[in-house]
Scaffold this active site. Structure first.
Site, PDB file in Angstrom:
ATOM      1  N   GLY A  21       0.809  -1.269   0.055  1.00 25.38           N
ATOM      2  CA  GLY A  21      -0.012  -0.039   0.088  1.00 25.38           C
ATOM      3  C   GLY A  21       0.868   1.206  -0.061  1.00 25.38           C
ATOM      4  O   GLY A  21       0.611   2.232   0.405  1.00 25.38           O
ATOM      5  N   ILE A  22       2.081   1.421  -0.695  1.00 25.72           N
ATOM      6  CA  ILE A  22       2.741   2.260  -0.654  1.00 25.72           C
ATOM      7  C   ILE A  22       2.449   3.450  -1.437  1.00 25.72           C
ATOM      8  O   ILE A  22       2.865   4.599  -1.174  1.00 25.72           O
ATOM      9  CB  ILE A  22       4.269   2.009  -1.073  1.00 25.72           C
ATOM     10  CG1 ILE A  22       5.248   2.936  -0.659  1.00 25.72           C
ATOM     11  CG2 ILE A  22       4.260   1.868  -2.604  1.00 25.72           C
ATOM     12  CD1 ILE A  22       6.786   2.351  -0.756  1.00 25.72           C
ATOM     13  N   ASP A  27       0.789  -8.098  -5.403  1.00 21.88           N
ATOM     14  CA  ASP A  27      -0.526  -8.103  -5.244  1.00 21.88           C
ATOM     15  C   ASP A  27      -1.044  -8.790  -3.875  1.00 21.88           C
ATOM     16  O   ASP A  27      -0.451 -10.181  -3.862  1.00 21.88           O
ATOM     17  CB  ASP A  27      -1.272  -8.409  -6.540  1.00 21.88           C
ATOM     18  CG  ASP A  27      -2.808  -7.901  -6.355  1.00 21.88           C
ATOM     19  OD1 ASP A  27      -3.295  -8.062  -5.127  1.00 21.88           O
ATOM     20  OD2 ASP A  27      -3.451  -7.501  -7.355  1.00 21.88           O
ATOM     21  N   LEU A  57      -0.008  -2.083   5.032  1.00 22.62           N
ATOM     22  CA  LEU A  57      -0.950  -0.990   4.577  1.00 22.62           C
ATOM     23  C   LEU A  57      -1.897  -1.102   3.591  1.00 22.62           C
ATOM     24  O   LEU A  57      -2.820  -0.391   3.507  1.00 22.62           O
ATOM     25  CB  LEU A  57      -0.019   0.390   4.572  1.00 22.62           C
ATOM     26  CG  LEU A  57       1.142   0.651   5.715  1.00 22.62           C
ATOM     27  CD1 LEU A  57       1.508   2.159   5.348  1.00 22.62           C
ATOM     28  CD2 LEU A  57       0.438   0.535   7.089  1.00 22.62           C
ATOM     29  N   ALA A  81      -4.876  -2.449   1.301  1.00 26.53           N
ATOM     30  CA  ALA A  81      -6.164  -2.660   1.695  1.00 26.53           C
ATOM     31  C   ALA A  81      -7.205  -2.083   0.653  1.00 26.53           C
ATOM     32  O   ALA A  81      -6.815  -0.963  -0.032  1.00 26.53           O
ATOM     33  CB  ALA A  81      -6.547  -2.170   2.972  1.00 26.53           C
ATOM     34  N   TYR A 128     -13.967  -8.617  -2.542  1.00 27.41           N
ATOM     35  CA  TYR A 128     -12.815  -8.180  -2.861  1.00 27.41           C
ATOM     36  C   TYR A 128     -12.230  -7.584  -1.620  1.00 27.41           C
ATOM     37  O   TYR A 128     -11.099  -7.756  -1.442  1.00 27.41           O
ATOM     38  CB  TYR A 128     -12.850  -6.923  -4.018  1.00 27.41           C
ATOM     39  CG  TYR A 128     -11.737  -6.466  -4.360  1.00 27.41           C
ATOM     40  CD1 TYR A 128     -10.483  -7.261  -5.078  1.00 27.41           C
ATOM     41  CD2 TYR A 128     -11.285  -5.172  -4.087  1.00 27.41           C
ATOM     42  CE1 TYR A 128      -9.290  -6.644  -5.097  1.00 27.41           C
ATOM     43  CE2 TYR A 128     -10.082  -4.705  -3.985  1.00 27.41           C
ATOM     44  CZ  TYR A 128      -9.236  -5.359  -4.787  1.00 27.41           C
ATOM     45  OH  TYR A 128      -8.009  -4.899  -4.990  1.00 27.41           O
ATOM     46  N   THR A 139      -7.833  -0.513  12.322  1.00 28.43           N
ATOM     47  CA  THR A 139      -8.821   0.603  12.057  1.00 28.43           C
ATOM     48  C   THR A 139      -9.741   0.797  13.135  1.00 28.43           C
ATOM     49  O   THR A 139     -10.398  -0.326  13.873  1.00 28.43           O
ATOM     50  CB  THR A 139      -9.535   0.366  10.704  1.00 28.43           C
ATOM     51  OG1 THR A 139     -10.687   1.456  10.702  1.00 28.43           O
ATOM     52  CG2 THR A 139     -10.131  -1.008  10.739  1.00 28.43           C
ATOM     53  N   GLU A 144     -12.912   1.207  12.821  1.00 22.35           N
ATOM     54  CA  GLU A 144     -13.980   0.513  12.338  1.00 22.35           C
ATOM     55  C   GLU A 144     -14.337  -1.028  13.051  1.00 22.35           C
ATOM     56  O   GLU A 144     -15.147  -1.244  12.832  1.00 22.35           O
ATOM     57  CB  GLU A 144     -14.080   0.546  10.822  1.00 22.35           C
ATOM     58  CG  GLU A 144     -14.246   1.554  10.136  1.00 22.35           C
ATOM     59  CD  GLU A 144     -15.344   2.441  10.195  1.00 22.35           C
ATOM     60  OE1 GLU A 144     -16.639   1.783  10.241  1.00 22.35           O
ATOM     61  OE2 GLU A 144     -15.601   3.736  10.187  1.00 22.35           O
ATOM     62  N   TYR A 183     -15.896  -3.768   5.280  1.00 23.39           N
ATOM     63  CA  TYR A 183     -14.441  -3.431   5.450  1.00 23.39           C
ATOM     64  C   TYR A 183     -14.119  -3.827   7.052  1.00 23.39           C
ATOM     65  O   TYR A 183     -12.946  -4.222   7.346  1.00 23.39           O
ATOM     66  CB  TYR A 183     -14.379  -2.105   5.330  1.00 23.39           C
ATOM     67  CG  TYR A 183     -13.114  -1.236   5.661  1.00 23.39           C
ATOM     68  CD1 TYR A 183     -11.895  -1.497   4.891  1.00 23.39           C
ATOM     69  CD2 TYR A 183     -12.686  -0.755   6.661  1.00 23.39           C
ATOM     70  CE1 TYR A 183     -10.659  -0.882   5.260  1.00 23.39           C
ATOM     71  CE2 TYR A 183     -11.898   0.082   7.357  1.00 23.39           C
ATOM     72  CZ  TYR A 183     -10.696  -0.173   6.455  1.00 23.39           C
ATOM     73  OH  TYR A 183      -9.540   0.392   6.809  1.00 23.39           O
ATOM     74  N   LYS A 219     -11.063  -6.223   8.332  1.00 22.82           N
ATOM     75  CA  LYS A 219      -9.964  -5.838   9.287  1.00 22.82           C
ATOM     76  C   LYS A 219      -9.849  -6.409  10.600  1.00 22.82           C
ATOM     77  O   LYS A 219      -8.972  -6.770  11.222  1.00 22.82           O
ATOM     78  CB  LYS A 219     -10.227  -4.360   9.296  1.00 22.82           C
ATOM     79  CG  LYS A 219      -9.671  -3.400   8.220  1.00 22.82           C
ATOM     80  CD  LYS A 219      -8.204  -3.647   8.194  1.00 22.82           C
ATOM     81  CE  LYS A 219      -7.728  -2.616   7.055  1.00 22.82           C
ATOM     82  NZ  LYS A 219      -6.115  -2.555   6.889  1.00 22.82           N
ATOM     83  N   HIS A 245      -7.632   9.211  10.174  1.00 21.50           N
ATOM     84  CA  HIS A 245      -6.325  10.210  10.114  1.00 21.50           C
ATOM     85  C   HIS A 245      -6.537  10.524   8.439  1.00 21.50           C
ATOM     86  O   HIS A 245      -6.409   9.850   7.619  1.00 21.50           O
ATOM     87  CB  HIS A 245      -5.225   9.511  10.489  1.00 21.50           C
ATOM     88  CG  HIS A 245      -5.009   7.960   9.817  1.00 21.50           C
ATOM     89  ND1 HIS A 245      -5.778   6.855  10.202  1.00 21.50           N
ATOM     90  CD2 HIS A 245      -4.118   7.548   9.009  1.00 21.50           C
ATOM     91  CE1 HIS A 245      -5.341   6.013   9.510  1.00 21.50           C
ATOM     92  NE2 HIS A 245      -4.365   6.246   8.880  1.00 21.50           N
TER      93      HIS A 245
END
Length: 354
Positions: free
Chosen positions: A10-11, A64, A86, A88, A101, A132, A134, A157, A161, A187
């Protein structure tokens, strides 16, 4: 002393780009995984990239989180000291439209990384899992959520997580991995994606100020969130992996604001006084231009989640005590940073038109 090596999934995202900057300043060799596509999606990190034929500490690799082989091969090849997961599908609303997905990337993707670490017997690698707020979902009469609070996710989501959180914990306990969860509350930053509500707000209001937009459509204006700055939070991601023992941490500011308050704060910075009238789906936000009332914000029910989370506020106690967490950005400082950047971008767009 050799440079530490970090691998970031996730860069190309908000957090990944800030984390890469931070680690490069700390003299790390930084490797990032990007998905192969027909168009480039690297604008957040383009300023860091140097042709690998020249001397550089920044490297990008195709891979991936849905492909076990690519993850395994990259970890074997790079041999990182630290892995920051990171990557997602991170949009809560989209997770209702694409739940499978979301589960595949945001849930099982974490397992694929952990399995590669385990299979390669890389017990010295340190693993950070981006979790998260969430996970919590419901208040349960709590004013704040901490590391011991009950989980009750209310979106695909959040559920994905939650799996990532627990599988990280299981691999830590079962296989002795240095694996940690950072439960980060909302954030934001100027690098936030344009479909996220905070960025939608600052982008619209700055463009409206310059006459580039007319109306903004939003969902639940009463949702309360604990908003911090991504720059502050990625530093905590790094600090979590520098501790003597692997633990999980809540990262938050400890204060909440409604979406409406975010709008008002952004408007004030632009000298736009926003007035409100009506309730529920009939609520509107308006301004006065040339003594005329102009509605600029309307409610659209399609932006409400099927399962709303009305309140999220995190406890900062553990992070303050063990990580010395002291945010550099206040709520207003965050809003100002986002408004200033979007105003600059809107002015650039206007200049190109004329």
């Amino acid at each position: 002393m050799k440079n530490k090596i970090a691998l970031i999934t996730g860069i190309t995202g908000q957090d990944g780009s800030y984390l890469a900057e931070l680690l490069l300043k700390k003299k790390y060799k930084v490797h990032g995984i990007i998905r192969k596509s027909s168009s480039f999606n690297t604008k957040r990190i383009d300023h860091l990239y140097i042709d690998p034929h020249n001397k550089t500490n920044f490297f990008l690799h195709y891979g991936d989180l849905t492909d076990s082989n690519s993850i395994y091969n990259l970890i074997y090849k790079i041999k990182p000291n630290e892995i920051y997961n990171l990557g997602a599908q991170s949009h809560v609303g989209v997770s209702f439209e694409n739940p499978e997905y979301t589960a595949e990337v945001s849930g099982i993707g974490t397992l694929r990384v952990l399995e590669a670490i385990r299979f390669l017997k890389m017990k010295n690698v340190r693993f950070y899992q981006a979790s998260t707020s969430e996970l919590f979902g419901e208040k349960y009469n709590q004013k704040t959520f901490n590391e011991q609070s009950k989980f009750h996710p209310k979106s695909p989501y959040g559920v994905a997580k939650l799996y990532s959180y627990w599988i990280t914990s299981v691999y830590r306990e079962a296989y002795g991995l240095f694996a940690c969860n950072g439960i980060l509350f909302n954030h934001e930053s100027p690098r936030r994606g344009e479909t996220f509500v905070t960025r939608k707000i600052t982008r619209f209001l700055t463009r409206r100020k310059l006459g580039l937009n007319e109306k903004l459509y939003l969902g639940n204006l009463n949702a309360k969130r604990d908003w911090g700055h991504a720059k502050d939070y990625v530093e905590m991601q790094w600090r979590i992996l520098q501790q003597r023992k692997p633990e999980d941490y809540v990262i938050a500011t400890g204060e909440t604001h409604t979406v409406r308050e975010f709008i008002n704060a952004a408007g004030k910075l632009l000298n736009m006084k926003i007035y409100w009238s009506g309730k529920g789906l009939k609520e509107t936000g308006y301004i006065y231009e040339d003594s005329r009332k102009k509605i600029i914000i309307k409610i659209d029910k399609k932006y409400f989640r099927p399962n709303e989370v009305d309140y999220l506020r995190g406890s900062t106690k553990k992070a303050q005590k063990k990580l010395n967490f002291k945010p550099k950005y206040s709520f207003l400082g965050l809003v100002k940073d986002m408004v200033n950047k979007d105003l600059f971008l809107a002015q650039e767009e206007l200049d190109k038109k004329y």
